[in-house]
Write a protein that holds these residues in place. Structure first.
Motif, PDB file in Angstrom:
ATOM      1  N   ALA A  40      81.382 134.971   2.384  1.00 25.61           N
ATOM      2  CA  ALA A  40      80.676 133.504   2.075  1.00 25.61           C
ATOM      3  C   ALA A  40      79.451 133.423   2.812  1.00 25.61           C
ATOM      4  O   ALA A  40      78.360 132.925   2.203  1.00 25.61           O
ATOM      5  N   ALA A  41      79.316 134.005   3.836  1.00 28.49           N
ATOM      6  CA  ALA A  41      78.034 133.837   4.877  1.00 28.49           C
ATOM      7  C   ALA A  41      76.836 134.484   3.860  1.00 28.49           C
ATOM      8  O   ALA A  41      75.949 133.760   3.673  1.00 28.49           O
ATOM      9  N   ILE A  42      77.238 135.918   3.304  1.00 34.08           N
ATOM     10  CA  ILE A  42      76.107 136.690   2.485  1.00 34.08           C
ATOM     11  C   ILE A  42      75.636 135.847   1.348  1.00 34.08           C
ATOM     12  O   ILE A  42      74.594 135.670   0.875  1.00 34.08           O
ATOM     13  N   ARG A  43      76.743 135.190   0.452  1.00 34.09           N
ATOM     14  CA  ARG A  43      76.425 134.705  -0.757  1.00 34.09           C
ATOM     15  C   ARG A  43      75.885 133.290  -0.357  1.00 34.09           C
ATOM     16  O   ARG A  43      74.856 132.871  -1.239  1.00 34.09           O
ATOM     17  N   CYS A  44      76.220 132.354   0.480  1.00 32.21           N
ATOM     18  CA  CYS A  44      75.513 131.252   0.938  1.00 32.21           C
ATOM     19  C   CYS A  44      73.981 131.505   1.133  1.00 32.21           C
ATOM     20  O   CYS A  44      73.104 130.801   0.802  1.00 32.21           O
ATOM     21  N   GLN A  45      73.712 132.422   2.029  1.00 32.03           N
ATOM     22  CA  GLN A  45      72.340 132.833   2.516  1.00 32.03           C
ATOM     23  C   GLN A  45      71.420 133.114   1.147  1.00 32.03           C
ATOM     24  O   GLN A  45      70.341 132.827   1.062  1.00 32.03           O
ATOM     25  N   ALA A  74      71.081 128.778   1.430  1.00 33.76           N
ATOM     26  CA  ALA A  74      71.581 128.223   2.448  1.00 33.76           C
ATOM     27  C   ALA A  74      71.030 128.616   3.944  1.00 33.76           C
ATOM     28  O   ALA A  74      70.630 129.637   3.960  1.00 33.76           O
ATOM     29  N   ARG A  75      71.046 127.660   4.732  1.00 27.41           N
ATOM     30  CA  ARG A  75      70.721 128.017   6.217  1.00 27.41           C
ATOM     31  C   ARG A  75      72.029 128.406   6.884  1.00 27.41           C
ATOM     32  O   ARG A  75      72.600 127.482   7.151  1.00 27.41           O
ATOM     33  N   VAL A  76      72.382 129.307   7.353  1.00 25.67           N
ATOM     34  CA  VAL A  76      73.757 129.937   7.631  1.00 25.67           C
ATOM     35  C   VAL A  76      73.764 130.059   8.952  1.00 25.67           C
ATOM     36  O   VAL A  76      73.011 131.181   9.704  1.00 25.67           O
ATOM     37  N   THR A  77      74.962 129.476   9.841  1.00 26.94           N
ATOM     38  CA  THR A  77      75.391 130.089  11.141  1.00 26.94           C
ATOM     39  C   THR A  77      76.752 130.343  10.823  1.00 26.94           C
ATOM     40  O   THR A  77      77.637 129.716  10.577  1.00 26.94           O
ATOM     41  N   ILE A  78      77.065 131.764  11.392  1.00 29.93           N
ATOM     42  CA  ILE A  78      78.294 131.983  11.649  1.00 29.93           C
ATOM     43  C   ILE A  78      78.761 131.917  13.323  1.00 29.93           C
ATOM     44  O   ILE A  78      78.106 132.370  14.148  1.00 29.93           O
ATOM     45  N   PHE A 109      81.938 141.409  14.868  1.00 30.59           N
ATOM     46  CA  PHE A 109      82.870 141.735  13.977  1.00 30.59           C
ATOM     47  C   PHE A 109      83.708 143.083  13.968  1.00 30.59           C
ATOM     48  O   PHE A 109      83.372 143.731  14.663  1.00 30.59           O
ATOM     49  N   GLY A 110      85.023 142.561  13.585  1.00 28.81           N
ATOM     50  CA  GLY A 110      86.108 143.680  14.017  1.00 28.81           C
ATOM     51  C   GLY A 110      85.878 144.632  12.871  1.00 28.81           C
ATOM     52  O   GLY A 110      85.320 144.652  11.789  1.00 28.81           O
ATOM     53  N   GLU A 111      86.640 145.948  13.064  1.00 27.28           N
ATOM     54  CA  GLU A 111      86.714 147.051  12.206  1.00 27.28           C
ATOM     55  C   GLU A 111      87.224 146.710  10.902  1.00 27.28           C
ATOM     56  O   GLU A 111      87.048 147.511   9.839  1.00 27.28           O
ATOM     57  N   ARG A 112      88.056 145.720  10.589  1.00 29.07           N
ATOM     58  CA  ARG A 112      88.505 145.371   9.347  1.00 29.07           C
ATOM     59  C   ARG A 112      87.576 144.647   8.428  1.00 29.07           C
ATOM     60  O   ARG A 112      87.779 144.445   7.164  1.00 29.07           O
ATOM     61  N   VAL A 113      86.358 144.356   8.738  1.00 29.83           N
ATOM     62  CA  VAL A 113      85.304 144.032   7.650  1.00 29.83           C
ATOM     63  C   VAL A 113      85.112 145.193   6.803  1.00 29.83           C
ATOM     64  O   VAL A 113      84.717 146.253   7.232  1.00 29.83           O
ATOM     65  N   LYS A 114      85.148 145.046   5.468  1.00 27.71           N
ATOM     66  CA  LYS A 114      84.894 145.878   4.588  1.00 27.71           C
ATOM     67  C   LYS A 114      83.470 146.955   4.645  1.00 27.71           C
ATOM     68  O   LYS A 114      82.485 146.094   5.102  1.00 27.71           O
ATOM     69  N   ALA A 115      83.795 147.987   4.319  1.00 26.08           N
ATOM     70  CA  ALA A 115      82.532 148.831   4.897  1.00 26.08           C
ATOM     71  C   ALA A 115      81.276 148.410   4.025  1.00 26.08           C
ATOM     72  O   ALA A 115      80.384 148.850   4.230  1.00 26.08           O
ATOM     73  N   TRP A 116      81.359 148.010   2.828  1.00 23.99           N
ATOM     74  CA  TRP A 116      80.181 147.507   1.917  1.00 23.99           C
ATOM     75  C   TRP A 116      79.635 145.982   2.381  1.00 23.99           C
ATOM     76  O   TRP A 116      78.627 145.721   2.208  1.00 23.99           O
ATOM     77  N   LEU A 117      80.361 145.229   3.162  1.00 21.79           N
ATOM     78  CA  LEU A 117      79.884 143.838   3.863  1.00 21.79           C
ATOM     79  C   LEU A 117      79.282 144.276   5.255  1.00 21.79           C
ATOM     80  O   LEU A 117      78.321 143.510   5.227  1.00 21.79           O
ATOM     81  N   LEU A 118      79.738 145.088   5.761  1.00 24.07           N
ATOM     82  CA  LEU A 118      79.420 145.006   7.182  1.00 24.07           C
ATOM     83  C   LEU A 118      77.647 145.347   7.480  1.00 24.07           C
ATOM     84  O   LEU A 118      77.129 144.825   8.101  1.00 24.07           O
ATOM     85  N   GLU A 120      74.988 142.499   8.638  1.00 21.74           N
ATOM     86  CA  GLU A 120      74.454 143.107  10.145  1.00 21.74           C
ATOM     87  C   GLU A 120      72.849 143.140  10.066  1.00 21.74           C
ATOM     88  O   GLU A 120      72.030 142.876  10.755  1.00 21.74           O
ATOM     89  N   ALA A 121      72.377 143.581   8.733  1.00 21.47           N
ATOM     90  CA  ALA A 121      70.995 143.619   8.346  1.00 21.47           C
ATOM     91  C   ALA A 121      70.472 141.916   8.153  1.00 21.47           C
ATOM     92  O   ALA A 121      69.386 141.706   8.759  1.00 21.47           O
ATOM     93  N   MET A 122      71.238 141.277   7.722  1.00 17.86           N
ATOM     94  CA  MET A 122      70.626 139.645   7.662  1.00 17.86           C
ATOM     95  C   MET A 122      70.807 139.157   9.015  1.00 17.86           C
ATOM     96  O   MET A 122      69.843 138.328   9.146  1.00 17.86           O
ATOM     97  N   ILE A 123      71.791 139.346   9.789  1.00 16.87           N
ATOM     98  CA  ILE A 123      71.727 138.911  11.194  1.00 16.87           C
ATOM     99  C   ILE A 123      70.409 139.449  11.880  1.00 16.87           C
ATOM    100  O   ILE A 123      69.654 138.679  12.493  1.00 16.87           O
ATOM    101  N   ARG A 124      70.223 141.049  11.830  1.00 15.67           N
ATOM    102  CA  ARG A 124      68.965 141.367  12.335  1.00 15.67           C
ATOM    103  C   ARG A 124      67.715 140.964  11.949  1.00 15.67           C
ATOM    104  O   ARG A 124      66.805 140.629  12.722  1.00 15.67           O
ATOM    105  N   ASP A 125      67.517 140.624  10.668  1.00 11.89           N
ATOM    106  CA  ASP A 125      66.426 140.277  10.031  1.00 11.89           C
ATOM    107  C   ASP A 125      66.193 138.520  10.223  1.00 11.89           C
ATOM    108  O   ASP A 125      65.145 137.998   9.777  1.00 11.89           O
ATOM    109  N   GLY A 126      67.077 137.798  10.959  1.00  8.61           N
ATOM    110  CA  GLY A 126      66.964 136.662  11.162  1.00  8.61           C
ATOM    111  C   GLY A 126      67.292 135.748   9.958  1.00  8.61           C
ATOM    112  O   GLY A 126      67.035 134.439   9.951  1.00  8.61           O
ATOM    113  N   LEU A 127      67.761 136.272   8.984  1.00  8.05           N
ATOM    114  CA  LEU A 127      68.309 135.449   7.657  1.00  8.05           C
ATOM    115  C   LEU A 127      69.393 134.619   8.074  1.00  8.05           C
ATOM    116  O   LEU A 127      69.639 133.628   7.417  1.00  8.05           O
TER     117      LEU A 127
END
Length: 342
Positions: free
Chosen positions: A178-183, A187-191, A198-207, A211-218
């Motif tokens: 939801a965060a990825i799609r809203c951004q 949208a201006r997204v805060t998680i 995030f835990g290890e159960r987050v899917k490999a293609w989402l993580l 993480e890149a969106m958070i790192r880049d300030g998106l």
């Protein structure tokens, strides 16, 4: 048999309920099939365009191939169309809008109370299969303001969040997607996540994406943070003993869902464990009540620490239940998928 008596009653028309109905029809077993809402009703409340985590071959039913437009994982819309197609192909008679309110064992049969928009009636069934799923309602976080109109436990059409401040509470797949799609729709997204990361159960293609969106300030990520109160236009948060406020036009509480176990309790099924799962004999999927079977994700109760029961792990329930009802030994189990996925 009259229209108020049946050999087998299937309750629930999700994927496994539908697959079970096909198997019953193929074997010539007399059955009735009821669904409180519409077929695939849990899938229907997924956000438009949501992709399944499982590959098409893993969620295909009754030997009917699932074809997708781009040969990748099915979307919500593709899978709902697929379910409708399976029902039409086998001409399954599913009574939608028929809610089972209770079932009681009476000697050699069950009296099943069913409510529809126009009547209430009792159906007599020799055996009952509950394929009712495990996501009947949201898991509440129980803070002030949770019922405000701008708060939802379900991710809707992403377009709704364009150029709005959206606070998403949760740290598993639904919250991350939801965060990825809203951004991406502006949208201006805060998680907000109660854990540090995030835990290890987050899917490999989402993580990597999140993480890149958070790192880049998106996207703004607030780990080790909890919600104290939801207010009109903002959320009061707490981290390291300090409270602070974040603007919020919309709040998505994507903290998981829970099973409604009242049918199990009314029928006298033993439920156990922290997830309040029904006790089931895995060889035939029979519950602690004779001739009452559980199928699909319903066997899992409320899956508290990440889902372990899925469509793809539940196909085997169909053969076990049909064999038990026919008085046969359990069928040989199919070989598992060589590559684990979910």
């Amino acid at each position: 048999m009259n229209d108020r008596t049946t050999n087998v009653l299937i309750v629930g028309a999700g994927p496994i309920g539908i697959e079970l109905a096909v198997a019953m029809k193929r074997r010539g077993i007399e059955y009735r099939h009821v669904e409180a809402k519409q077929i695939g009703s849990t899938i229907a409340w997924y956000a438009p365009g949501t992709h399944f985590y499982s590959s098409p071959e893993r969620i295909a039913l009754a030997g009917v191939p699932l074809q997708t437009l781009d040969q990748t994982k099915a979307t919500r819309e593709e899978y709902l169309a697929y379910l409708r197609g399976v029902v039409q192909q086998f001409d399954l008679d599913i009574l939608t809008g028929h809610r089972v309110s209770s079932l009681v064992r009476q000697g050699d049969h069950f009296d099943v109370s069913i409510e529809t928009p126009v009547e209430e009636y009792v159906l007599r069934a020799s055996s009952v299969v509950l394929a009712i799923g495990d996501m009947h309602g949201p898991r509440l976080i129980e803070v002030p303001g949770e019922s405000l109109p701008h708060v939802s436990h379900y991710f809707a059409e992403p377009h709704n969040y364009f150029r709005r401040d959206v606070v998403i509470v949760g740290g598993r797949n639904s919250a991350v997607e939801a965060a990825i799609r809203c951004q991406r729709v502006g949208a201006r997204v805060t998680i907000v996540h109660r854990r540090e990361k995030f835990g290890e159960r987050v899917k490999a293609w989402l993580l990597p994406e999140i993480e890149a969106m958070i790192r880049d300030g998106l996207i703004d990520f607030l780990g080790s943070t909890r919600v104290v109160e939801i207010r009109p236009g903002s959320v009061l948060l707490e981290r390291d003993g300090r409270t602070f406020e974040r603007p919020a036009d919309d709040v998505l509480l994507l903290t998981g869902y829970q099973q409604d176990a009242q049918l199990f309790r009314k029928a006298g099924v033993a439920i156990e464990g922290p997830g309040r799962a029904p006790r089931v004999d895995s060889r035939m999927m029979e519950s602690s009540v004779p001739d009452l079977y559980i199928a699909g994700t319903a066997v899992a109760g409320t899956q508290l620490e990440g889902a372990r029961e899925f469509i793809e792990t539940s196909h085997v329930h169909v053969g076990r239940i049909v064999a038990a009802i026919c008085g046969e030994s359990s069928p040989e189990e199919p070989a598992p998928f060589s590559v684990p996925e979910t």
